[in-house]
Write an enzyme that holds these catalytic residues in place. Structure first.
Site, PDB file in Angstrom:
ATOM      1  CG  HIS A   1      -0.867   5.467  -1.585  1.00 21.74           C
ATOM      2  ND1 HIS A   1      -1.599   4.481  -0.967  1.00 21.74           N
ATOM      3  CD2 HIS A   1      -2.433   6.417  -1.296  1.00 21.74           C
ATOM      4  CE1 HIS A   1      -3.083   4.428  -1.248  1.00 21.74           C
ATOM      5  NE2 HIS A   1      -2.830   5.265  -1.996  1.00 21.74           N
TER       6      HIS A   1
ATOM      7  CD1 TRP B   1     -10.602   4.552  -5.844  1.00 16.58           C
ATOM      8  CD2 TRP B   1     -12.567   3.984  -6.843  1.00 16.58           C
ATOM      9  NE1 TRP B   1     -11.422   5.384  -5.582  1.00 16.58           N
ATOM     10  CE2 TRP B   1     -13.151   5.245  -6.348  1.00 16.58           C
ATOM     11  CE3 TRP B   1     -13.746   3.934  -7.599  1.00 16.58           C
ATOM     12  CZ2 TRP B   1     -13.698   5.693  -5.716  1.00 16.58           C
ATOM     13  CZ3 TRP B   1     -15.250   3.992  -7.978  1.00 16.58           C
ATOM     14  CH2 TRP B   1     -15.356   5.597  -5.987  1.00 16.58           C
TER      15      TRP B   1
ATOM     16  CE1 TYR C   1      -4.124   2.388   0.611  1.00 18.11           C
ATOM     17  CE2 TYR C   1      -2.733   3.668   1.779  1.00 18.11           C
ATOM     18  CZ  TYR C   1      -3.952   2.746   1.580  1.00 18.11           C
ATOM     19  OH  TYR C   1      -4.527   3.694   1.572  1.00 18.11           O
TER      20      TYR C   1
END
Length: 103
Positions: free
Chosen positions: A21, A76, A17
């Site tokens: 990012h 997404w 994650y």
């Protein structure tokens, strides 16, 4: 206006994650800024895998339009394998009530 919300990361996905990012697509940065978002931060509670997001937005209606963009929907899809999502791959997200703020 400030917004706080929470999401849930799948077990063992914290490093991935963070990596995704740290490599946030320039198009996603543009969407966030173009829809009135700034000063965006996401924190992780490692004990629960709960992500806490904080963002300053110009207005809720404008901000909500970000999710309808092709770029956001591709993001997404890209993130769906590492966190809890809805059927459309949007993250399961719960807005949090602001209880205190100090500038």
């Amino acid at each position: 206006m400030i917004k706080g919300f929470k999401m849930k990361l799948n077990d063992g996905m914290a490093a991935e994650y963070k990596k995704r990012h740290n490599e946030l697509w320039p198009e996603m940065k543009d969407i966030i800024h173009n829809q009135g978002g700034k000063n965006y931060s996401i924190f992780l509670d490692e004990e629960t895998n709960i992500l806490f997001g904080y963002i300053e937005i110009e207005n809720e209606e404008r901000w909500n339009k970000a999710g309808k963009t092709d770029v956001n929907q591709k993001w997404w899809d890209f993130m769906a394998s590492i966190m809890e999502t809805n059927e459309d791959n949007s993250p399961v997200s719960k807005d949090l009530e602001l209880m205190f703020h100090l500038d």
